[in-house]
Design a protein around this motif. Sequence first.
Motif: not given
Length: 443
Positions: A112, A118, A122
């Motif tokens: 992440r 992100g 993500d």
Amino acid sequence: MHATNLIIKKRDGLELTNTEIAWLINAYTHGEIPDYQMSAWLMAVFFQGMSARETAALTMSMAESGDMVDLSQVPGIKVDKHSTGGVADTTTLVIAPLVAAAGVPVAKMSGRGLGFTGGTIDKLESIPGFKATLDREKFIANLKKYNIAITGQSTAIAPADGKIYALRDVTATIESIPLIASSIMSKKIAAGADKIILDVKVGSGAFMKNKADAIKLAKTMVRIGELVGRETVAVLTSMEEPLGTAIGNSLEIKEAIEILSGRGEAALREVCLILASQMLILGGKAQTPESGLTKLVSLIDNGQALAKFTEFVAAQGGNAAVVNNINLLPQAKFSVEVINDCEGYVRTIDAAKVGYAAMHLGAGREYKGQTIDLAAGLVMNCRIGQYISQNHLLATLYSNDETKLELAGLLLKQAITIDRGPVDIPPLILGFVDKHGFRDRLA
């Protein structure tokens, strides 16, 4: 064996043996050495450096501190890709399905993000239903069936690196080439790939700000790969401006779909094709960069690359309908257009400042565990060297928090400088590093 003796040895510029390094890493991982002693050793490394052999030994000790993924039951040469990070760096989302469609298995464990946006996980989780955590059996099964599997980085993979990185982060020992290289390569080696392609970013939006340092890092990582039996090739790519147009999680999924559909930002497409062609060579599916590029372009043109992305998303539980209906991705409640107030040529775009604007909008994390806004981010509408008139649209900002738009707009404008005269466009590809060293291009 005593930690103090190993601290003294490294402090005085002497080389540690493989056995000493293995003992040190194992003892620290299991809590037998306190943080203050490991901090002292890391600072000694920071100032004294490590030899290629020491760095390889450190890498393997960290890799072997946890699970070592065995992908031998998956046919073919498994190739992994790692980027040192950047802004609008959507390459993994494009390259993984593209290379898989060409017949090279792509097994990737991703983390992440901490920073501008992100991470790959993500971004993928912005697709409704997508499962980014696969157990070992499912990961290997998907890889065998579809030639592609991406899962979140397990805490059981290279746990020593996790502990050491957290310590480096608070002891001012991040900027050490041996420590950076061993951190990256330990996770890649533990993840089980046979061969590795590295995308080493260089520029204002990258960790490595200049080409010389990037070459040094690339050479170190390639040498580690050679010493541990994992052929590794590094490509140096520019991060003097955002690579793609989209910066943000669901926004980058949209741009990846556009590239795989044969549209999208030319610079992002070019870098993706260069990296992917090297993966095809490593995977035995192309003999030259030119033949690799030809194959990859045909996979985009005939729809197989996008079909592989669709298949991959569905295989991991995601709603594959997003490919044809991007409105199924998270949508921000608020948006604002940032307009230019003068005319001229775009001289610079500070990628880091653009990244901070996206992070302020909610697209990234300032600290671990922070919740991110999967719909937040921005879409650029200018590039270095482009002539823009007054009132030109520089970018569109997106957020679910309307109060964040004004400051992000100011940050975005501060990132862009305009000149009255023409500006040279910086090259995207700055060179390659393989076992033979650095060169402008690979044959």
